[in-house]
Design a protein around this motif. Structure first.
Motif, PDB file in Angstrom:
ATOM      1  N   GLY A  82       0.813  -1.208   0.000  1.00 26.91           N
ATOM      2  CA  GLY A  82       0.000   0.000   0.000  1.00 26.91           C
ATOM      3  C   GLY A  82       0.847   1.258   0.000  1.00 26.91           C
ATOM      4  O   GLY A  82       0.564   2.216  -0.725  1.00 26.91           O
ATOM      5  N   HIS A  83       1.894   1.257   0.816  1.00 27.11           N
ATOM      6  CA  HIS A  83       2.791   2.424   0.852  1.00 27.11           C
ATOM      7  C   HIS A  83       3.529   2.586  -0.474  1.00 27.11           C
ATOM      8  O   HIS A  83       3.714   3.702  -0.964  1.00 27.11           O
ATOM      9  N   LEU A  84       3.941   1.460  -1.065  1.00 29.22           N
ATOM     10  CA  LEU A  84       4.656   1.523  -2.337  1.00 29.22           C
ATOM     11  C   LEU A  84       3.750   2.019  -3.458  1.00 29.22           C
ATOM     12  O   LEU A  84       4.155   2.859  -4.279  1.00 29.22           O
ATOM     13  N   LYS A 138      -0.978  -1.828 -12.571  1.00 25.94           N
ATOM     14  CA  LYS A 138       0.335  -1.993 -13.196  1.00 25.94           C
ATOM     15  C   LYS A 138       0.759  -0.746 -13.954  1.00 25.94           C
ATOM     16  O   LYS A 138       1.954  -0.446 -14.042  1.00 25.94           O
ATOM     17  N   SER A 139      -0.210  -0.024 -14.507  1.00 26.34           N
ATOM     18  CA  SER A 139       0.117   1.218 -15.209  1.00 26.34           C
ATOM     19  C   SER A 139       0.792   2.204 -14.275  1.00 26.34           C
ATOM     20  O   SER A 139       1.761   2.880 -14.644  1.00 26.34           O
ATOM     21  N   TYR A 148      12.504   0.528  -8.494  1.00 23.87           N
ATOM     22  CA  TYR A 148      12.592  -0.235  -7.252  1.00 23.87           C
ATOM     23  C   TYR A 148      11.223  -0.458  -6.623  1.00 23.87           C
ATOM     24  O   TYR A 148      11.042  -1.388  -5.837  1.00 23.87           O
ATOM     25  N   ILE A 149      10.255   0.386  -6.950  1.00 23.35           N
ATOM     26  CA  ILE A 149       8.904   0.186  -6.428  1.00 23.35           C
ATOM     27  C   ILE A 149       8.297  -1.083  -7.020  1.00 23.35           C
ATOM     28  O   ILE A 149       7.819  -1.956  -6.289  1.00 23.35           O
ATOM     29  N   SER A 150       8.320  -1.198  -8.346  1.00 18.70           N
ATOM     30  CA  SER A 150       7.760  -2.400  -8.975  1.00 18.70           C
ATOM     31  C   SER A 150       8.589  -3.631  -8.637  1.00 18.70           C
ATOM     32  O   SER A 150       8.045  -4.728  -8.452  1.00 18.70           O
ATOM     33  N   PHE A 151       9.918  -3.465  -8.508  1.00 21.97           N
ATOM     34  CA  PHE A 151      10.775  -4.585  -8.137  1.00 21.97           C
ATOM     35  C   PHE A 151      10.398  -5.123  -6.764  1.00 21.97           C
ATOM     36  O   PHE A 151      10.250  -6.335  -6.564  1.00 21.97           O
ATOM     37  N   THR A 152      10.201  -4.225  -5.807  1.00 21.31           N
ATOM     38  CA  THR A 152       9.860  -4.644  -4.452  1.00 21.31           C
ATOM     39  C   THR A 152       8.470  -5.269  -4.406  1.00 21.31           C
ATOM     40  O   THR A 152       8.247  -6.257  -3.701  1.00 21.31           O
ATOM     41  N   CYS A 153       7.532  -4.720  -5.167  1.00 23.80           N
ATOM     42  CA  CYS A 153       6.188  -5.314  -5.215  1.00 23.80           C
ATOM     43  C   CYS A 153       6.243  -6.732  -5.758  1.00 23.80           C
ATOM     44  O   CYS A 153       5.497  -7.608  -5.287  1.00 23.80           O
TER      45      CYS A 153
END
Length: 252
Positions: A82-84, A138-139, A148-153
């Motif tokens: 949620g934070h990401l 995803k958009s 790094y946000i999408s990587f961490t998700c």
């Protein structure tokens, strides 16, 4: 195309989360080789992937043991996601490249709205809304400009309800017309939040985009807490039944 070890990790992960193995059970490399008809090398690589994800751990001596995710684990992961996603919405609102993604987001909002307005819930409807929901979320991850946000998700996306765009389906909506209307109201509310997020990003309002995405993400927590009140023995594998991607409904 995924590598053999990645595909194997996905199959073993599926079995773990669905409760095929008992908690704390030892994973035998030899048995996994026999079950999945592969050599020891991809099995060992797959087990290392699962160890990094935290759903198995290296036990005393040789081998790995099962460490199934708990409801608490999933709630913590949802909080992180949620934070990401909130940060991603904020960054997208400020991104000069957001125009490339806005049409797909608007189409996703309109698609969900069209299905909800029909006033019915069945398997094809849920599946198509889930696809649209995935496109919307995803958009934002792809357009935020922070890889790094999408990587961490992705590192937590293997958990139930943690894949980008995951939807929750409460089968109780099929029990009565009143429950159905309640379910449709929740879907309308969630998509209305999508619209606010879209409008804020388009208007370059990072504060509004971030705040609404945070509120939107918290909906998943509220759902799980509702399910826990209904079923005190709720497990991570039980949550899979509430995932829109796994619904199996008859026409109503």
């Amino acid at each position: 195309m995924d590598s053999i070890d990645t595909e194997l990790a996905a199959r073993i992960r599926h079995d773990i989360i669905h409760g095929v193995y008992d908690e704390g059970a030892r994973l035998s490399e030899a048995r996994l080789c026999d079950t999945h008809k592969v050599s020891r090398t991809p099995v060992r690589l797959a087990l290392r992937i699962l160890e990094r994800e935290g759903i198995i751990f290296r036990g005393a001596g040789r081998g790995y043991r099962i460490q199934s995710p708990t409801i608490a684990d999933i709630l913590q992961a949802i909080e992180v996601r949620g934070h990401l996603e909130s940060l991603a919405a904020r960054l997208m609102a400020l991104s000069p490249h957001k125009e490339d993604y806005l049409p797909d987001m608007l189409q996703a909002v309109q698609t969900i709205d069209n299905f909800v307005s029909k006033g019915r819930i069945d398997e094809p409807t849920i599946k198509q809304m889930q696809v649209a929901n995935e496109v919307f979320h995803k958009s934002i991850l792809n357009a935020c400009g922070n890889n790094y946000i999408s990587f961490t998700c992705r590192q937590i996306s293997h958990l139930p309800m943690l894949a980008p765009g995951s939807m929750v389906f409460d089968r109780a909506v099929l029990d009565s017309p009143e429950q159905l209307e309640r379910g449709l109201f929740r879907m309308r509310l969630g998509n209305a939040q999508h619209q606010v997020i879209y409008d804020a990003i388009k208007a370059a309002d990072p504060v509004r985009a971030e705040a609404m995405m945070r509120e939107h993400s918290h909906t998943m927590v509220e759902y799980i807490e509702t399910f826990e009140k209904r079923d005190k023995s709720l497990s991570a594998s039980d949550l899979i039944a509430y995932s829109a991607a796994d619904v199996d409904l008859t026409e109503t």
